[in-house]
Design a protein around this motif. Structure first.
Motif, PDB file in Angstrom:
ATOM      1  N   ARG A   1      40.089 -27.422 104.067  1.00 30.85           N
ATOM      2  CA  ARG A   1      40.976 -27.454 102.951  1.00 30.85           C
ATOM      3  C   ARG A   1      40.997 -28.624 103.053  1.00 30.85           C
ATOM      4  NH1 ARG A   1      45.871 -27.689  99.608  1.00 30.85           N
ATOM      5  NH2 ARG A   1      47.418 -28.683 100.356  1.00 30.85           N
TER       6      ARG A   1
ATOM      7  N   ASP B   1      37.774 -30.859 103.164  1.00 29.64           N
ATOM      8  CA  ASP B   1      37.589 -31.277 101.536  1.00 29.64           C
ATOM      9  C   ASP B   1      38.125 -31.245 100.597  1.00 29.64           C
ATOM     10  OD1 ASP B   1      35.761 -31.688 103.462  1.00 29.64           O
ATOM     11  OD2 ASP B   1      34.392 -29.823 102.805  1.00 29.64           O
ATOM     12  N   GLU B   2      38.988 -30.587 100.577  1.00 32.28           N
ATOM     13  CA  GLU B   2      39.755 -30.430  99.013  1.00 32.28           C
ATOM     14  C   GLU B   2      40.952 -31.650  98.976  1.00 32.28           C
ATOM     15  OE1 GLU B   2      43.112 -27.163  97.073  1.00 32.28           O
ATOM     16  OE2 GLU B   2      42.249 -26.543  98.735  1.00 32.28           O
ATOM     17  N   LEU B   3      41.321 -31.690  99.791  1.00 33.72           N
ATOM     18  CA  LEU B   3      42.369 -32.635  99.894  1.00 33.72           C
ATOM     19  C   LEU B   3      41.714 -33.937 100.350  1.00 33.72           C
ATOM     20  CD1 LEU B   3      44.726 -32.001 102.775  1.00 33.72           C
ATOM     21  CD2 LEU B   3      45.029 -31.387 100.158  1.00 33.72           C
TER      22      LEU B   3
ATOM     23  N   ALA C   1      38.737 -34.568  98.041  1.00 31.99           N
ATOM     24  CA  ALA C   1      38.550 -34.826  96.850  1.00 31.99           C
ATOM     25  C   ALA C   1      39.651 -35.169  96.290  1.00 31.99           C
ATOM     26  CB  ALA C   1      37.567 -33.803  96.701  1.00 31.99           C
ATOM     27  N   LYS C   2      40.788 -34.759  96.482  1.00 32.38           N
ATOM     28  CA  LYS C   2      41.624 -35.755  95.199  1.00 32.38           C
ATOM     29  C   LYS C   2      42.225 -36.833  95.297  1.00 32.38           C
ATOM     30  CE  LYS C   2      43.445 -30.753  95.318  1.00 32.38           C
ATOM     31  NZ  LYS C   2      44.625 -30.018  95.210  1.00 32.38           N
ATOM     32  N   GLY C   3      41.137 -37.418  96.852  1.00 31.03           N
ATOM     33  CA  GLY C   3      42.182 -39.020  97.185  1.00 31.03           C
ATOM     34  C   GLY C   3      43.653 -38.954  97.993  1.00 31.03           C
ATOM     35  N   GLU C   4      43.272 -38.001  99.019  1.00 31.60           N
ATOM     36  CA  GLU C   4      44.691 -38.065  99.637  1.00 31.60           C
ATOM     37  C   GLU C   4      44.109 -37.989 101.188  1.00 31.60           C
ATOM     38  OE1 GLU C   4      46.777 -34.130  98.907  1.00 31.60           O
ATOM     39  OE2 GLU C   4      46.601 -34.306  97.074  1.00 31.60           O
TER      40      GLU C   4
END
Length: 223
Positions: free
Chosen positions: A155, A157-159, A161-164
Motif C-alpha cells: 500500500r 509503494d502504491e501511494l 508511486a501516485k506521488g502521495e
C-alpha cells in the motif's frame, strides 16, 4: 456451485487483483460483491428509501434483483433489468451503500443473489466470508493472506508511486486495526473456512500467486 472458486482473506492481501486475473485466464465470471452492495444502494436512492429506517430498507430488499454480465470483457451490473454500471461510483451511491450495508436484510438478500449467480455460472468470488458463508460448497476455497508488513509495504509503494505522502507505520496500524475489526464483527466475521487452502503471498509476486492457485485447481480436478 461446484464450479465456483472462493477467495477470502484480510484487507490488502490482493484478493480482487488475483480473482480478476484468474477469472480472465480461466474464463470464469468475477463477481464483484462490493458492486452488488452499490447496486442495492442505487435502488434505495431511486426509490427514496430512508437509509436510517432499517424496516424500510429491509422491505425494499424484497424488490431487488441484481445480475452481473460481461460485455467486451468489462463487468456490467444489472439492477432489475437495467444496466446501472455507470452509477456505481457516484458519491450518492457510495454514501447509501455505506449506510445500508450494515443491515442484516441487505446482507441476506445479497448472499442469496450471489449464490444464484454461482448456480448459473462458473464464478470466482472474493471477500471476507465467501468460503465460510456464501459459497460453502465451492469447488476450491482459498484463504489468501500476507503479513501486515507485506500488505503495508504494498500500500505504501502504491501511494508513493501516485506521488502521495505516505507513512508506513500509520498504514500498518490501519491494516492491523482493520484485521481486528473484520475478524470480530458480529455478522460473518473474517475467518478461514476449515476446508480452505491457505496461501501466504508475503513473498510471492502476483504472477506466482496466480500460477500457484491454478496449480491447486488442476490438482483438485485430478480427484
Amino acid at each position: 456451485m461446484t464450479n465456483s472458486i472462493a477467495i477470502d482473506g484480510p484487507a490488502g492481501a490482493g484478493k480482487s487483483t488475483i480473482a480478476k486475473l484468474l477469472a480472465k485466464e480461466l474464463s470464469y465470471i468475477y463477481v464483484d460483491t462490493g458492486a452488488m452492495y452499490r447496486a442495492m444502494a442505487i435502488y434505495f436512492n431511486e426509490n427514496k428509501v430512508d437509509p436510517d429506517d432499517e424496516a424500510a430498507v429491509s422491505k425494499a430488499c424484497e424488490n431487488v434483483n441484481i445480475d452481473i454480465e460481461y460485455k467486451d470483457g468489462v463487468q456490467q451490473v444489472i439492477l432489475n433489468g437495467t444496466n446501472v454500471t455507470h452509477l456505481l461510483r457516484e458519491e450518492a451511491t457510495g454514501k447509501m451503500a455505506s449506510k445500508t450495508s450494515k443491515y442484516r436484510a441487505v446482507r441476506t438478500k445479497l448472499v442469496d443473489l450471489q449464490r444464484e449467480l454461482a448456480r448459473k455460472n462458473a464464478v470466482i468470488m472474493d471477500g471476507r466470508d465467501i468460503g465460510s458463508v456464501v459459497l460453502k460448497d465451492a469447488f476450491l476455497k482459498i484463504f489468501l493472506t500476507a503479513s501486515s508488513d507485506a500488505r503495508a509495504k504494498r500500500r505504501y509503494d502504491e501511494l508513493i508511486a501516485k506521488g502521495e505522502v505516505a507513512d508506513f507505520e500509520v498504514i500498518k496500524k490501519d491494516i492491523e486495526d482493520r484485521d481486528y475489526q473484520d475478524s470480530h464483527r458480529e455478522i460473518s466475521p473474517l475467518k478461514q473456512a476449515e476446508d480452505a487452502v491457505l496461501v501466504d503471498s508475503s513473498n510471492m509476486t502476483i504472477e506466482e500467486v496466480v500460477a500457484h492457485i491454478k496449480n491447486l485447481i488442476d490438482q483438485r480436478k485430478l480427484f
